[in-house]
Design an enzyme around this catalytic site. Sequence first.
Site, short mmCIF file in Angstrom:
data_model
loop_
_atom_site.label_atom_id
_atom_site.label_comp_id
_atom_site.label_asym_id
_atom_site.label_seq_id
_atom_site.Cartn_x
_atom_site.Cartn_y
_atom_site.Cartn_z
N SER A 6 -32.53 36.81 49.78
CA SER A 6 -32.28 35.46 49.29
C SER A 6 -31.71 34.60 50.40
O SER A 6 -31.20 35.09 51.39
CB SER A 6 -31.32 35.48 48.10
OG SER A 6 -30.05 35.90 48.52
N ASP A 7 -31.85 33.31 50.20
CA ASP A 7 -31.16 32.39 51.09
C ASP A 7 -30.59 31.30 50.22
O ASP A 7 -30.96 31.15 49.06
CB ASP A 7 -32.08 31.93 52.23
CG ASP A 7 -32.78 30.61 52.04
OD1 ASP A 7 -32.32 29.79 51.24
OD2 ASP A 7 -33.78 30.38 52.72
N LYS A 8 -29.64 30.58 50.73
CA LYS A 8 -28.90 29.63 49.91
C LYS A 8 -29.59 28.28 49.77
O LYS A 8 -29.13 27.45 49.02
CB LYS A 8 -27.50 29.45 50.49
CG LYS A 8 -26.68 30.70 50.42
CD LYS A 8 -25.32 30.45 51.01
CE LYS A 8 -24.55 31.76 51.13
NZ LYS A 8 -23.31 31.58 51.84
N THR A 9 -30.72 28.08 50.45
CA THR A 9 -31.42 26.81 50.35
C THR A 9 -31.84 26.58 48.91
O THR A 9 -32.50 27.40 48.32
CB THR A 9 -32.66 26.78 51.27
OG1 THR A 9 -32.26 27.10 52.58
CG2 THR A 9 -33.35 25.43 51.23
N THR A 11 -30.17 26.87 46.30
CA THR A 11 -29.13 27.42 45.44
C THR A 11 -27.88 26.55 45.52
O THR A 11 -27.29 26.20 44.51
CB THR A 11 -28.79 28.87 45.83
OG1 THR A 11 -29.99 29.63 45.80
CG2 THR A 11 -27.78 29.48 44.88
#
Length: 74
Positions: A6-9, A11
């Site tokens: 996952s990445d925080k973009t 989110t």
Amino acid sequence: MNVICSDKTGTLTEGKVRVQSACDVEGAPSDKVLLHAYLNAFYESGFINPIDEAVRTHRPFDLAGYGKTRRNPV
């Protein structure tokens, strides 16, 4: 599911998790892996979380012939 990347973009900025793809152990795109993740998310009856929601909304599957046979004790 053994690995989730996952990445925080999105989110952090939108507060929403999205599924981009599902791959098998060889790294190839896999509808079977996505189906199994969908089954797990669809029949989840415990803690509701954003990852299950992302899996459920990514792509619907026809679940005719599938069902939950045992409920985990709470």
